[in-house]
Design a protein around this motif. Sequence first.
Motif: not given
Length: 427
Positions: A392-403
């Motif tokens: 959604n336009g941002h670097v993946l959040d850590l909780d969404h699986g970053y990196p």
Amino acid sequence: MHRLLHGIRQALQSPSRTTRTAVVLGRLLGAAFLLCFATGLYSHFLQNPLPWMTFPTRPTWLYQLTQGVHITAGLVCLPLILGKLYAVYPELFRTPPITGLRSLLERASIALLVAASLVEIAIGLLNTYQWYRLFPFPFRQTHFALSFVIIGSLAIHIAVKLDLIALHWRRPAAGVEAAAPAPAAAVGAVTPAAAGAATRAPARRGDAGRGVTGRVFAWIDRTPAPRSPRVSRRGFLTTIGVASATLVALTAGQSFRPLDALTVFAPRKPGVGPGGLPVNRTAAAARVTETARAGDWALTVMAGGSSRALSLADLRSLPQHTVSLPIACVEGWSQLAEWQGVRVKDLLALVGSPASVRVRVRSLEQGSLYAMSELEPEFVRDDLTLIALRLNGHVLDLDHGYPARLIAPARPGVLQTKWLSTVEVIG
Ligand SMILES: Nc1nc2c(c(=O)[nH]1)N[C@H]1C(S)=C(S)[C@@H](COP(=O)(O)O)O[C@H]1N2
Ligand SMILES: [Mo]
């Protein structure tokens, strides 16, 4: 004992207790069971495919649909089963309970069907609330095995009742119903005529030598007698209909946005969470906060003998693609999001692999069922299958699986592995 059972049976007779009601509910229940079974098998085989299986990758929301149907139809089974049990309740007290092979089959299949269904629905419901770690048996295997018990006992139940089902499949012509001879009586069903008579004479029912039990149950069952059995049965069916529709309306919002505001029976609220997407398992819970943020993180891509380690900067320098795909969890919630990243097949090309291969991705997470997933060739070569770096336009959040995480169309959420470490061609 005999008299008690007889009393219960008499007292519980009401116009909604006709074979026709049982058949109407049975048809709906049968349809709901088959829908659940088919969508459940689909979900199962997506997660454990047999070697020859291939799966459609379009529409992208296919799994969202099938799993939404699975959970909604499963929920609706509950009021339907309770309604059907109510409709046939006096039959359960029939004496003698078993008169031959047919009645033995009939009783055994119903006992199995009801018991297995109630357990199946209960554990399924608990699963949608993520309480599946509470019981001491593995959810998926149990849910899968029970579904065969249910379908098997359902087949026996239908076979045993086939003549009654055929007889009452269509609505009887007006007037015929009350006057009909009682073919059902031969197998002990409550006939419309008998049920009608019982309600038309509620006062006498208790007095006519039925004794205390009869009077007690007549007293319990003292709802005013409706003028016509038809109306009452309609009222009964309407109640079940309203209960089912309410359940659906209060649940479906978790995968169907327009009903979002009504969602009560769902553990996930769409739009709540980092980047507007809910999180099941956080980086902390998966114990990857250190490894996922490590400066030397790299995604290792392997095919045959060749392998390449790609840093986040390497991945960002490859062609980026944007796709709109849902996370569709087996638990029933789903949400569409915009993902950006590198196509899996482009990564494979870097190590000289063709796109029509099977691929296994692994997570930094250790020791979890969700730490790994496999992609069939149809998903690997798909343009929409990405190693996502942005959400959604941002670097993946850590909780969404970053990196980096996997996202592919028409697959269950459990296979959309987060915090990737390796992408490996396996055949
Ligand atoms: N490594 C890892 N990836 C994972 C999971 C997980 O527990 N560990 N959960 C999966 C499940 S069940 C779903 S539905 C999706 C979305 O879950 P999320 O909300 O935790 O991101 O991620 C999947 N990817
Ligand atoms: Mo999930």
